[in-house]
Design a protein around this motif. Structure first.
Motif, PDB file in Angstrom:
ATOM      1  N   VAL A 105      -2.192  -4.288  -7.717  1.00 54.31           N
ATOM      2  CA  VAL A 105      -2.637  -4.596  -9.078  1.00 54.31           C
ATOM      3  C   VAL A 105      -2.724  -6.109  -9.250  1.00 54.31           C
ATOM      4  O   VAL A 105      -3.737  -6.659  -9.728  1.00 54.31           O
ATOM      5  N   LEU A 106      -1.678  -6.813  -8.840  1.00 54.91           N
ATOM      6  CA  LEU A 106      -1.630  -8.267  -9.007  1.00 54.91           C
ATOM      7  C   LEU A 106      -2.612  -8.972  -8.075  1.00 54.91           C
ATOM      8  O   LEU A 106      -3.191 -10.001  -8.440  1.00 54.91           O
ATOM      9  N   ILE A 121      -2.853 -15.317  -5.523  1.00 53.83           N
ATOM     10  CA  ILE A 121      -2.103 -14.245  -4.873  1.00 53.83           C
ATOM     11  C   ILE A 121      -2.955 -13.707  -3.731  1.00 53.83           C
ATOM     12  O   ILE A 121      -4.122 -13.378  -3.942  1.00 53.83           O
ATOM     13  N   TRP A 122      -2.384 -13.617  -2.559  1.00 52.40           N
ATOM     14  CA  TRP A 122      -3.153 -13.092  -1.431  1.00 52.40           C
ATOM     15  C   TRP A 122      -2.231 -12.372  -0.448  1.00 52.40           C
ATOM     16  O   TRP A 122      -1.016 -12.583  -0.445  1.00 52.40           O
ATOM     17  N   THR A 141       7.617  -9.591  -9.105  1.00 52.11           N
ATOM     18  CA  THR A 141       6.625  -8.585  -8.731  1.00 52.11           C
ATOM     19  C   THR A 141       6.405  -7.554  -9.825  1.00 52.11           C
ATOM     20  O   THR A 141       5.284  -7.058 -10.007  1.00 52.11           O
ATOM     21  N   THR A 142       7.457  -7.233 -10.566  1.00 49.13           N
ATOM     22  CA  THR A 142       7.350  -6.171 -11.572  1.00 49.13           C
ATOM     23  C   THR A 142       7.203  -6.698 -12.990  1.00 49.13           C
ATOM     24  O   THR A 142       7.339  -5.948 -13.949  1.00 49.13           O
ATOM     25  N   ALA A 154       5.683  -5.420  12.230  1.00 49.60           N
ATOM     26  CA  ALA A 154       4.861  -6.186  11.282  1.00 49.60           C
ATOM     27  C   ALA A 154       4.460  -5.295  10.117  1.00 49.60           C
ATOM     28  O   ALA A 154       4.186  -4.109  10.291  1.00 49.60           O
ATOM     29  N   TYR A 155       4.452  -5.871   8.914  1.00 55.64           N
ATOM     30  CA  TYR A 155       4.045  -5.158   7.705  1.00 55.64           C
ATOM     31  C   TYR A 155       3.434  -6.158   6.734  1.00 55.64           C
ATOM     32  O   TYR A 155       3.454  -7.371   6.983  1.00 55.64           O
ATOM     33  N   SER A 156       2.897  -5.665   5.651  1.00 51.59           N
ATOM     34  CA  SER A 156       2.187  -6.525   4.699  1.00 51.59           C
ATOM     35  C   SER A 156       2.850  -6.542   3.322  1.00 51.59           C
ATOM     36  O   SER A 156       3.369  -5.528   2.854  1.00 51.59           O
ATOM     37  N   ASP A 157       2.827  -7.703   2.712  1.00 48.15           N
ATOM     38  CA  ASP A 157       3.178  -7.881   1.303  1.00 48.15           C
ATOM     39  C   ASP A 157       2.237  -8.946   0.748  1.00 48.15           C
ATOM     40  O   ASP A 157       1.166  -9.170   1.308  1.00 48.15           O
ATOM     41  N   GLY A 158       2.631  -9.604  -0.318  1.00 43.31           N
ATOM     42  CA  GLY A 158       1.757 -10.599  -0.922  1.00 43.31           C
ATOM     43  C   GLY A 158       2.460 -11.924  -1.165  1.00 43.31           C
ATOM     44  O   GLY A 158       3.687 -11.979  -1.291  1.00 43.31           O
TER      45      GLY A 158
END
Length: 505
Positions: free
Chosen positions: A80-81, A89-90, A361-362, A150-154
């Motif tokens: 959403v963000l 934000i990326w 984040t929230t 490895a994983y993804s966040d922002g």
């Protein structure tokens, strides 16, 4: 300056606190047609909201404490963000080297499986197992680390996220006062009579409801301003970060698990640096005077040295920042395990909403739920809306790379580094910043390297910037790239402008 009718107008909502939760609530409420006034005793995002790890993340480590609801809520908000503000934000890829002395592989795989499946993903890539002899992230590590995940966040420019929410709130009708404290609030005849004190003097603002979003000061506002007892106990936890010259060249970040079970991030920062943090230290002093201590610096250096081949010491630290996280006291034994969830306490008979806890984040979801509580009390039936409307500068109409190419064509005279920084700072509002400009000379005085008069005046006019620190640290991160004495140079320039303005009055 105070508006002429500030004492006569009755607002639907007065928000106390200009951190991420306060501005998020102000934005949501204004967008539903409520009249809103927000006051912040310092600068926007001056405290906790500019001292985060700069991450929009689900909180992988919270799964270990069975915080499944919090993690799911945060995972849902990531994308959403990303849509609301793609210029600040990326996506960011995280690499977790497996340490045989740490959590077992099966536990990590289980956590990552949950991380992938607790919420849907459209933008962010899923998790994978990697071998460091075949992956760029392996080169900076010590030779003992052979496999990882490895994983993804922002990633987010946290202070700018606060400012953009305040801008959007103002553009939707809210009134925003910075450097203005709410020093007293009294309920009389179904209205709050609130005393605001700032540079323009003391005024009384009337409001039907008050939102106490003062963060680390939420209990103090209840006790000393409103005259009520807090329904929750807050636990103040200091989180500190260090900044060093970059330790690796690739674009991924690292998440390190340490012998004390804490998690440390090492994140590419401002092109030339690595950001390392955070600590979790119980804190009981003034939240406005928080700073890193020698033990925290030594700890972060030690944890970095555990993984990276390039060793660092306190002498390599070029910058630090610390913030106090106001967490709900859930009687956890150590600071790292205290919940990052939030609680909204609404006294409908008084029209008083207090915000306890939360994480960046929230923030939007917190704001939405807060206004869902306030709106019926104020006779407002408008539905939630904030998940679908971009923040100022976020309407890029495509990937950021394509937007930068368009800017490069439109402003071919602008130096490439400056254009990229403007795009990543102001997004589509770069057009407002550069309106009527057709050459570098049109940018005005070159106050500092990379900082022209036109940008400073934009920040003062549209983003509530007043001081050199506001401009060089919270609105931008130019302070990291400038020589010693740069802040004093800007202070003197601002002082001259103030003197000239005063002479014209």
């Amino acid at each position: 300056m105070w508006g002429k009718s500030v004492e006569e107008k009755i607002y639907d909502v007065l928000v106390v606190g200009g951190g991420i939760n306060g501005v998020g609530i102000a934005r949501d409420a204004a967008g539903r047609g409520l009249s809103v006034c927000l006051c912040e005793k310092d600068d926007l995002a001056q405290h906790t909201s500019s001292a985060s790890s700069k991450l929009i993340h689900g909180g992988l480590r919270y799964l270990e404490y069975y915080e499944f609801g919090l993690v799911r809520k945060a995972l849902q908000e990531r994308e959403v963000l990303l849509d609301l503000a793609p210029h600040i934000i990326w996506p960011l890829r995280f690499v977790m080297p497996h340490d045989p002395e740490g959590r077992p592989k099966w536990l990590i795989r289980t956590g990552l499986f949950l991380y992938d499946h607790l919420a849907s993903r459209k933008i962010l890539k899923g998790t994978e197992t990697i071998r460091f002899d075949r992956h760029a992230s392996g080169k900076p590590l010590k030779t003992g680390y052979t496999h990882g995940f490895a994983y993804s966040d922002g990633w987010v420019q946290d202070a700018r996220l606060v400012v953009l929410n305040a801008m959007d709130a103002e553009e939707r009708g809210a009134v925003v006062y910075t450097q203005t404290a709410c020093v007293a609030a009294k309920r009389e005849q179904d209205l709050w009579h609130c005393t605001l004190q700032g540079g323009s003097g003391v005024r009384t603002v009337k409001a039907r409801t008050v939102v106490n979003a003062a963060g680390a000061w939420v209990e103090s506002v209840l006790k000393n301003v409103v005259g009520q007892r807090s329904v929750h106990a807050l636990r103040l936890v200091k989180g500190s970060h260090i900044v060093v010259k970059k330790l690796f060249d690739h674009a991924d970040a690292y998440i390190f698990q340490n012998p004390d079970k804490r998690i440390i991030f090492a994140i590419p920062y401002e092109k030339d640096f690595t950001l390392i943090g955070t600590t979790d230290v119980e804190y009981s002093a003034d939240p406005g005077k928080v700073s890193i201590d020698k033990d925290e610096i030594a700890y972060l250096c030690q944890m970095s040295n555990r993984y990276f081949a390039q060793q660092i010491s306190p002498h390599d630290v070029v910058a630090t920042f610390s913030g106090v996280r106001p967490l709900l006291d859930d009687a956890s034994g150590d600071a790292a395990s205290v919940t990052r969830d939030y609680s909204l306490e609404f006294d409908e008979s008084q029209g008083l909403l207090s915000v306890f806890g939360g994480k960046i984040t929230t923030y939007r979801k917190l704001a939405e739920q807060a206004v869902d509580l306030l709106a019926p009390h104020l006779g407002n039936q408008h539905p939630s809306w904030s998940a679908s409307k971009p923040l100022p500068g976020g309407d890029l109409n495509g990937p950021i790379e394509a937007f930068m190419q368009k800017l490069a064509q439109e402003y071919a005279w602008l130096p490439r580094d400056l254009l990229q920084r403007y795009a990543r700072t102001y997004g589509s509002r770069t057009a407002v910043l550069l309106k009527g400009k057709s050459c570098v000379a049109d940018l005005g005085e070159a106050i500092l390297p990379q900082l022209y008069e036109v940008e400073v005046r934009y920040l003062m006019q549209f983003e509530w910037a007043k001081s050199a620190e506001d401009i060089l640290w919270r609105r931008t991160k130019l302070k990291l790239h400038l020589p010693l004495g740069a802040e004093e140079t800007l202070k003197q320039w601002l002082s001259r402008q103030t003197s000239r303005t005063a002479a014209l009055v």
